[in-house]
Design a protein around this motif. Structure first.
Motif: not given
Length: 349
Positions: A155-176
């Motif tokens: 369930v959280v693996a999917k959540a992280w995947e969705q976060i990655d896909r949304v972040g990929a709409r533009s430059w995204f280099a999260p730190r925290g």
């Protein structure tokens, strides 16, 4: 065989029943149930809050966080007797929507999906169960009882995947990342955040017990102050919310760094109203290009990612998450939450 059943939506009907052994069809696996994980969903179904028995039945076998061992497998299935497996919870609807037809049944559009141990399909809380080979994932035998964590990790693996896909709409280099809630979902989300190399922070309301020490052992930072204070200090790029608590959610919406992502995974109870400044939240979301997404359930891709994440994790740390092991005959103890619980495991054999 012995099975843990309820009669949804009637409260207090949970019991251990003797049921006929299932007979697998020619294309099905026969699996020996070893254990299930108990979570809030199981407790709510047992309390009569929701749950749906299979059509034509009065009872529903509980259990969606599964661990089993293959007893019998059809030729060509890719499985052999002795394989350790976890069952996939959700099944696509019988006349699949576009998402279900493409294997994305966790994103079902028409709501006609079914779910083991929850909605119209018996769960895995029994000593024997049958399933098609494409409805389980094989587990590394080194995981042993830790394989019961695959479903919540998916369930959280999917959540992280969705976060990655949304972040990929533009430059995204999260730190925290700030993860709210130090239950099993929150801790497993933190594990995946650490594996991604992020600066991981976990917020929970308790100040003592196993949660703070478990977070520290992961190399993350634990907080128990008010949410607003933590977000003001951290300004996280990502908030992964797993509590479903209304006030925490509201603080999360306005608490990220610019171009931040809030991923909601906790299911809130209905009927609790809190005042919010909708205009302020809208201003924050629009002017900072923020995103809020919801994420629930998982498909086969996420189960496989979860299994790999657990294999790569420190096994000693993972064992900290299983705080109680209860035999099937004493299921009532597992259904009763205790203050220091993280994950309760109900053994079936």
């Amino acid at each position: 065989m012995r099975a843990l059943t309820v009669q949804p939506p009637k409260p207090d009907t949970a019991q251990v029943q003797d049921l006929p052994d299932p007979v697998p069809a020619a294309d099905q696996l026969l699996v020996e149930g070893l254990a299930i994980g108990i979570c809030g969903t199981d407790r709510e179904i047992a309390a009569g809050a929701y749950g749906w028995a299979p059509p034509g039945q009065q009872h529903l076998i509980l259990g969606h966080e599964s661990l089993g061992r293959v007893r019998q497998a059809p030729t060509g299935s890719g499985f052999t007797a002795g394989d350790l497996v976890a069952g996939v919870v959700r099944r696509p609807d019988p006349e699949p929507c576009g998402a279900c037809a493409r294997g994305e049944f966790d994103m079902c559009r028409n709501g006609r999906y079914t779910e083991h141990g929850i909605k119209e399909v018996d769960g895995f809380g029994c000593q024997l169960w049958v399933t098609e080979p494409d409805r389980v994932v094989r587990l590394d035998p080194r995981l042993d009882e830790l394989g019961v964590l695959v479903e919540p990790t998916s369930v959280v693996a999917k959540a992280w995947e969705q976060i990655d896909r949304v972040g990929a709409r533009s430059w995204f280099a999260p730190r925290g990342v700030l993860i709210t809630g130090a239950g099993p979902s929150g801790l497993l989300a933190a594990l995946l955040g650490v594996q991604r190399g992020l600066d991981v922070h976990v917020l929970d309301r308790v100040a003592t017990g196993p949660k703070p020490t478990t977070v520290a052992a992961l190399g993350a930072t634990y907080h128990h102050e008010p949410m607003a204070d933590v977000t003001a200090r951290l300004s996280p790029d990502i908030v992964l919310e797993s509590t479903g608590a209304g006030p925490v959610i509201v603080e999360a919406l306005a608490g990220t760094a610019p171009y931040g992502i809030v991923c909601l995974t906790g299911v809130s109870p209905a009927g609790h109203r809190i005042p919010i400044d909708a205009q302020l939240i809208n201003r924050e979301l629009v002017l900072e290009n923020d995103v809020v997404i919801g994420s629930v359930n998982a498909n086969l891709r996420h189960y496989r990612a979860a299994e790999q994440a657990l294999v790569n994790a420190d096994q000693g740390w993972l064992r900290r998450l299983i705080t109680r092991r209860v035999p099937l005959e004493r299921f009532a103890e597992a259904m009763s939450s205790q203050p220091d619980d993280i994950k309760v495991l109900l053994t079936l054999s």
